[in-house]
Scaffold this active site. Structure first.
Site, PDB file in Angstrom:
ATOM      1  N   LYS A 109      11.785   4.813   5.760  1.00 53.81           N
ATOM      2  CA  LYS A 109      11.152   6.011   5.219  1.00 53.81           C
ATOM      3  C   LYS A 109      11.660   6.279   3.813  1.00 53.81           C
ATOM      4  CE  LYS A 109      14.132   9.749   6.943  1.00 53.81           C
ATOM      5  NZ  LYS A 109      14.121  11.032   7.637  1.00 53.81           N
ATOM      6  N   TYR A 137      -2.538   4.153   4.219  1.00 58.04           N
ATOM      7  CA  TYR A 137      -1.950   2.843   3.954  1.00 58.04           C
ATOM      8  C   TYR A 137      -1.438   2.785   2.522  1.00 58.04           C
ATOM      9  CZ  TYR A 137      -6.412   1.872   1.694  1.00 58.04           C
ATOM     10  OH  TYR A 137      -7.513   1.934   0.884  1.00 58.04           O
ATOM     11  N   SER A 182      -5.710   6.095   0.450  1.00 57.01           N
ATOM     12  CA  SER A 182      -4.389   5.491   0.521  1.00 57.01           C
ATOM     13  C   SER A 182      -3.354   6.326  -0.224  1.00 57.01           C
ATOM     14  CB  SER A 182      -4.385   4.059  -0.020  1.00 57.01           C
ATOM     15  OG  SER A 182      -4.690   4.078  -1.394  1.00 57.01           O
TER      16      SER A 182
END
Length: 121
Positions: free
Chosen positions: A9, A58, A25
């Site tokens: 992360k 994404y 995205s």
């Protein structure tokens, strides 16, 4: 059996732009991608600290050194420039892989500069 676990992360990144007219995205600075071991096209979950939104998109690669975190397309409705977000990726692990499990945590400052990279568990 495989278990879905945190892979990596980027913690408390600052949104630098939101581009509604893009195909969708999240654009992330190339250096941050490498630090977090994220791949172009990889599915990520975005957690908006400012408004509580959680959504999936994404990754696309941003220009190295620009420190860009830009939400594109429909995701641009979920955050505003200046919002703090957490970008999270998960992966499937076998029991054997979990014996040496170490997710990567990239801590960034308000300018999206890397403060620290943690591997722990």
């Amino acid at each position: 059996m495989q278990i879905e676990m945190l892979f990596s992360k980027i913690h408390r990144a600052t949104v630098t732009d939101a581009n509604l007219n893009y195909v969708g995205s999240i654009t992330i600075d190339e250096e941050l991608l490498e630090a977090a071991r994220l791949k172009v096209g990889q599915k990520v979950e975005i957690l908006n600290i400012n408004n509580g939104e959680r959504f999936t998109t994404y990754v696309i690669k941003g220009e190295r050194g620009k420190r860009e975190i830009c939400l594109n397309g429909a995701a641009a409705r979920k955050a505003h420039p200046g919002d703090k977000i957490i970008i999270v990726a998960y992966a499937l692990y076998t029991q054997e892989e979990l014996e040496n499990y170490e997710p990567t945590i990239v801590l960034v400052n308000d300018n999206n500069d890397i403060d620290e990279i943690l591997n722990y568990m």
